[in-house]
Structure formats: C-alpha cells, structure tokens
Motif scaffolding. Structure first.
Motif, PDB file in Angstrom:
ATOM      1  N   PRO A  91       0.823  -1.213   0.000  1.00  0.00           N
ATOM      2  CA  PRO A  91       0.000   0.000   0.000  1.00  0.00           C
ATOM      3  C   PRO A  91       0.857   1.263   0.000  1.00  0.00           C
ATOM      4  O   PRO A  91       1.974   1.265   0.523  1.00  0.00           O
ATOM      5  N   ASN A  92       0.332   2.313  -0.620  1.00  0.00           N
ATOM      6  CA  ASN A  92       1.058   3.575  -0.667  1.00  0.00           C
ATOM      7  C   ASN A  92       1.190   4.166   0.729  1.00  0.00           C
ATOM      8  O   ASN A  92       0.314   4.000   1.579  1.00  0.00           O
ATOM      9  N   SER A  93       2.283   4.864   0.955  1.00  0.00           N
ATOM     10  CA  SER A  93       2.510   5.531   2.235  1.00  0.00           C
ATOM     11  C   SER A  93       2.602   7.037   2.012  1.00  0.00           C
ATOM     12  O   SER A  93       2.901   7.493   0.896  1.00  0.00           O
ATOM     13  N   TYR A  94       2.381   7.818   3.092  1.00  0.00           N
ATOM     14  CA  TYR A  94       2.396   9.272   2.920  1.00  0.00           C
ATOM     15  C   TYR A  94       3.753   9.816   2.472  1.00  0.00           C
ATOM     16  O   TYR A  94       3.792  10.731   1.635  1.00  0.00           O
ATOM     17  N   PRO A  95       4.896   9.318   2.982  1.00  0.00           N
ATOM     18  CA  PRO A  95       6.174   9.852   2.484  1.00  0.00           C
ATOM     19  C   PRO A  95       6.300   9.765   0.962  1.00  0.00           C
ATOM     20  O   PRO A  95       6.818  10.693   0.320  1.00  0.00           O
ATOM     21  N   VAL A  96       5.826   8.671   0.371  1.00  0.00           N
ATOM     22  CA  VAL A  96       5.859   8.557  -1.086  1.00  0.00           C
ATOM     23  C   VAL A  96       4.941   9.598  -1.716  1.00  0.00           C
ATOM     24  O   VAL A  96       5.304  10.274  -2.692  1.00  0.00           O
ATOM     25  N   VAL A  97       3.751   9.751  -1.153  1.00  0.00           N
ATOM     26  CA  VAL A  97       2.806  10.735  -1.677  1.00  0.00           C
ATOM     27  C   VAL A  97       3.369  12.153  -1.558  1.00  0.00           C
ATOM     28  O   VAL A  97       3.206  12.982  -2.461  1.00  0.00           O
ATOM     29  N   ALA A  98       4.073  12.449  -0.457  1.00  0.00           N
ATOM     30  CA  ALA A  98       4.676  13.775  -0.280  1.00  0.00           C
ATOM     31  C   ALA A  98       5.721  14.044  -1.360  1.00  0.00           C
ATOM     32  O   ALA A  98       5.801  15.154  -1.906  1.00  0.00           O
ATOM     33  N   VAL A  99       6.523  13.029  -1.685  1.00  0.00           N
ATOM     34  CA  VAL A  99       7.510  13.182  -2.753  1.00  0.00           C
ATOM     35  C   VAL A  99       6.814  13.427  -4.090  1.00  0.00           C
ATOM     36  O   VAL A  99       7.216  14.302  -4.875  1.00  0.00           O
ATOM     37  N   VAL A 100       5.756  12.670  -4.351  1.00  0.00           N
ATOM     38  CA  VAL A 100       5.005  12.834  -5.602  1.00  0.00           C
ATOM     39  C   VAL A 100       4.409  14.235  -5.695  1.00  0.00           C
ATOM     40  O   VAL A 100       4.509  14.909  -6.736  1.00  0.00           O
ATOM     41  N   LEU A 101       3.796  14.713  -4.617  1.00  0.00           N
ATOM     42  CA  LEU A 101       3.200  16.054  -4.622  1.00  0.00           C
ATOM     43  C   LEU A 101       4.262  17.131  -4.832  1.00  0.00           C
ATOM     44  O   LEU A 101       4.032  18.125  -5.526  1.00  0.00           O
ATOM     45  N   THR A 102       5.438  16.937  -4.227  1.00  0.00           N
ATOM     46  CA  THR A 102       6.527  17.906  -4.403  1.00  0.00           C
ATOM     47  C   THR A 102       6.975  17.956  -5.858  1.00  0.00           C
ATOM     48  O   THR A 102       7.160  19.045  -6.437  1.00  0.00           O
ATOM     49  N   MET A 103       7.148  16.809  -6.481  1.00  0.00           N
ATOM     50  CA  MET A 103       7.569  16.760  -7.886  1.00  0.00           C
ATOM     51  C   MET A 103       6.499  17.347  -8.809  1.00  0.00           C
ATOM     52  O   MET A 103       6.816  18.054  -9.769  1.00  0.00           O
TER      53      MET A 103
END
Length: 503
Positions: A353-365
């Motif tokens: 499952p996706n985790s927030y740290p990955v989502v934070a990196v995606v949102l930053t990019m």
C-alpha cells in the motif's frame, strides 16, 4: 485606454490581480477535502459529486475565450470588476445551498464570474509591465499564485470545513471580493483594444458549446461504458469547435486568432499549461480522497499534507524566469513536464500500500513541474501577441489552465472510479449496500461504518486496496499522456528560444 501604471503602483496592481487570481484558483480545488463533509450533508450521488467538483472549471474554461474578447473590446478593468462582484454573489449562493442542484448552480455562476476575471489578470500584466524582464518576474509571481492557489485550496478548505463546515469554503471568498473590488476601482488601469469590431456572438456560442460538449463527452466516455449519447456529445463538441475555428479564420476581428496555434512555441505553451494543470488537478483530487478515506485524516490534516505541492509550485514558478533567461524556454518546459512524468512513475511503481512519504515526494515533484512549466508557458503566450490581443493570450492560457484542472478530475477521476469499481469484487454485501460500496470509496466507507463488525472491516479493507490499485492505473495513464505531450513540446519549441517581450 489609461496609461500603464508606473513606479510602485504597478506592483500594487499586480497585488490586486494576484488576490483575485488566488481565490479563483483556490475554488478549483478547495472542495476536494470538503467532499466527505458535503456528501454527509447533501448526499449527492456519485455523478453529482464529480459535477460539484469539476463543473466550475468546465464552465470557466468554456467561457474564457468569449470573456477575453469582451475584455479587449469593452474594457479589461470593467470586465474584471463585474466578474469579481458576480463571483462574490455566487459564493453566497453556494454557501447557502441546501441541495446538490443549488450547489451546482452556485458553482456554475462562480465559473462565469471567474471567466470574467481570469483573462483580465494576465492581459493587464501585459499592459502594465512594459519591460520584458519585469514582465517575466510578474508572470512568475502570477503563475506562482495561480498554481499555489490550486495547491493550497485543499489546506484552506480543510481548516475551514473542520471548524466551520463546508459552507465556509465559499463564505471565505466574500470579504476578499469586497476588499479587492474596492482596491481595483482605485488602482487598476483601463484598457480597450483600439479599432475593435463588434463581438461575434454566434462564434462565442460555438466556442462555449463546443468546449462544454467536448468536456462532457470526455467525462462520460472515460467512465468506461459510454453510451451512444456520450459518443454523440463528444463528436458534437469536436464539430462545434471545428466550426468555431473555421469562422475565426474568416473573421476580420476574430474572438480568437486561431492562426496563433500555427506558431510552434505558442501551441507548445498551451499544451504544457493544459497538461500541467491536468496533472495537479487530478492528483490533488485523488490524493485528498486517499488521505481522508484510506488513511482517515481529518479535512485540515489532509489539507496540511498536500502543502508540499504548494511550496514546490512556488519555488518552481519563481525560479522559472531565471532558468529561462539562461537555458531558454524549451529547457524549462522539458524540465517541468519531465518532473510530472517522474512523479507519476514514482506513484505507479511504488509497492502497495502507498505511504504518505511517497505521496509527499510525488506532490513535491508535481508542484515543481507545474511551477516550471506554467510560468514558461504563460511567458511564451503573452509575449507572442501584441498588446491589443493580450486578452486572447490570457484566454488561451486560462482556458488551458482551467480545462486542465476540470478535465484532470473528469477524465482521470472517472478512470480511477471505473477501475475502483472493477476491483470491488467478492464483497459480502447485497442490494443497495453493494451498489453504494462499489460506486466510490466514500460510499464504501459509509457502508462499512454503518454495518460495522467483521463485514465492515472487510469492506473497508477491500476499498483501500481497490483505491490503491486504481491509483496505480491512473498514474500509468497520466505518465503516458505527459510523455507524449513532452515529446511534442520539445519538438515544437526551437532550441535556445528566449522570451524577450511582446511585439
């Protein structure tokens, strides 16, 4: 036509324009985190939920070309102020909604008001800032506000919804509208294009109907099971836009000089803006649902966790003029769109499952890519036209911006919904509960909470897995779309192109 603002006053003009732009941009995404609260109160169906979110951007996008032409002919300041007053009145209508129909009507009027405001912001910057270097900086600030507005919408909406209810997401507009209108009356210069002909209302109707029909058709076809009516409406939209283009080619004073799209950099800039906002619009919509429904964050907590995109958008927008000056337009557009591709690939390839740290990196990019691409694109669009056509350049930029956000939610949101439904199988439910749970993640959470027990936990677990699966599919589709457009943009823009100001 009044003379351009001079000295410090032109930066005050920019502040007024950015204040209005911030509200119009925020309204494209502010309801993302308010949706669960709104659903609990008004109980809209699945399709009504999507319309509540994206009808604003679709109406706004459909009217921008017409409003840009009206501003050029009858006065950009006059149109700006009238539009912002309507925006405030529509906010009151939406805030007092007691049904989905009234809320959708309020969002439609918000879109009309926003369409009157947004072309004027960029065209007035073109008029006020005559020095190319200052104009590039002003456009960078404009793009930062436009993009950051879309990004901070979920944060502001989350705080307001959690403490005051979903209606506060609209009430917040009213005091800003009052202050901005009063400041605009005093500070904004008026501009009308010299020797403009009468407005072609038939062409205006073709453009509005064509864009709305096209967006409606894409929205329904993307659901995965299109009917004959859906395909007919989609084709009708294409035909109407073709008729509009043909009419504009024959017009002496067109609403939109479609010959501008023969210019490679101009076309590339429009495509880059559309794709940048399609990416951020769909990502913020889906991430807000993921944060609240899959991870159980409150609206303000979810909004706070989308903040990396706003910070990165600000950085990308303000750095873009500096990078353009040194490396050229093509490099900045390629960097921005490349960052979007990388963001979607990270999301798609990360194990579930996706985790927030990955989502934070995606949102930053995503934020960084949007900031770079949007600023470069806006600079190219504004610099490609003379001052009397600045309203048209603003309309193209804002149409691409708003259609990007609206189509991102409509197209990618619909694809996500279809994949989610397809993965919601083997549930221990029957009848209406099964239909509700398979219809959306919000419906699944509602059913799980109501049933409770082991069955509720099974439904909730299935919904979270299905949501992540659908997010992966949507990310792959998004990456593929952006790759194609990146290649096209790099091909259309000459190496070493610099933005030196309008002609």
């Amino acid at each position: 036509m009044t003379s351009p603002a001079r000295g410090a006053s032109r930066w005050a003009v920019l502040a007024v324009l950015c204040a209005s732009l911030l509200l119009v941009a925020m309204d494209a995404t502010i309801l993302n985190v308010a949706l669960p609260s709104l659903i609990a109160d008004l109980r809209p169906g699945g399709m009504a939920q999507l319309w509540i979110i994206d009808i604003y951007g679709l109406v706004l996008g459909g009217l921008l070309v017409t409003c840009g032409a009206i501003g050029d002919r009858f006065g950009r300041k006059r149109l700006f102020l009238a539009g912002f007053v309507l925006f405030g009145a529509a906010s009151v209508l939406a805030a007092t909604s007691d049904s989905s129909a009234q809320l959708i009507a309020g969002r439609v009027l918000l879109g009309i008001g926003g369409a009157m405001v947004m072309p004027s912001t960029l065209s007035l910057i073109r008029t006020v800032f005559t020095d190319p270097r200052e104009r590039a900086l002003a456009i960078g600030i404009w793009a930062a506000v436009a993009g950051a507005g879309a990004c901070v919408g979920p944060l502001v909406g989350g705080v307001l919804v959690e403490h005051y209810g979903w209606a506060a997401a609209f009430w917040v507009n009213v005091p800003v509208v009052v202050v901005t209108v009063l400041a605009g009356i005093r500070l904004l210069p008026e501009y009308r294009a010299p020797q403009s002909g009468p407005l072609d209302w038939s062409a205006a109707l073709l453009s509005v109907a064509g864009i709305v029909a096209l967006a409606w058709g894409i929205k329904h076809v993307a659901k995965g099971t299109p009917g004959a009516v859906d395909v007919i409406v989609l084709l009708l939209g294409l035909v109407l836009l073709a008729l509009f283009a043909r009419r504009q080619l024959a017009a002496h004073d067109p609403l939109l000089d479609v010959r501008l799209f023969r210019n490679g950099p101009f076309l590339a800039a429009a495509l880059a803006t559309l794709l940048a906002m399609l990416a951020i619009g769909s990502a913020l919509f889906l991430m807000s649902l993921w944060l609240q429904y899959v991870h159980g964050y409150s609206p303000s907590q979810a909004g706070l966790r989308t903040l990396p995109s706003a910070v990165a958008m600000l950085a990308g927008s303000l750095c873009s003029p500096w990078i353009m000056h040194r490396l050229g337009v093509r490099a900045v557009l390629a960097m921005g769109l490349g960052a979007l591709v990388a963001a979607f690939l990270v999301l798609a390839l990360t194990p579930q499952p996706n985790s927030y740290p990955v989502v934070a990196v995606v949102l930053t990019m995503l934020g960084l890519g949007d900031g770079l691409a949007m600023t470069a694109a806006a600079s190219v669009l504004v610099s490609s036209v003379p001052a009397e056509r600045a309203g048209q350049a603003g309309a193209v930029s804002e149409t691409a911006y708003e259609l990007g956000v609206g189509l991102g939610v409509a197209l990618l949101g619909s694809i996500h919904g279809a994949v989610f439904t397809r993965h919601m199988t083997g549930l221990p439910l029957h009848g209406g509960d099964l239909t509700t749970a398979r219809g959306s993640v919000g419906g699944a959470v509602e059913v799980a909470d109501r049933i409770g027990g082991e069955t509720g936990r099974l439904v909730l677990a299935a919904a979270r897995t299905a949501f992540d699966d659908a997010l992966t599919t949507t990310a792959y589709v998004s990456a593929g779309i952006v790759v194609v457009v990146t290649v096209l943009v790099v091909w259309l823009v000459p190496r070493g192109l610099r933005v030196t100001g309008g002609h």
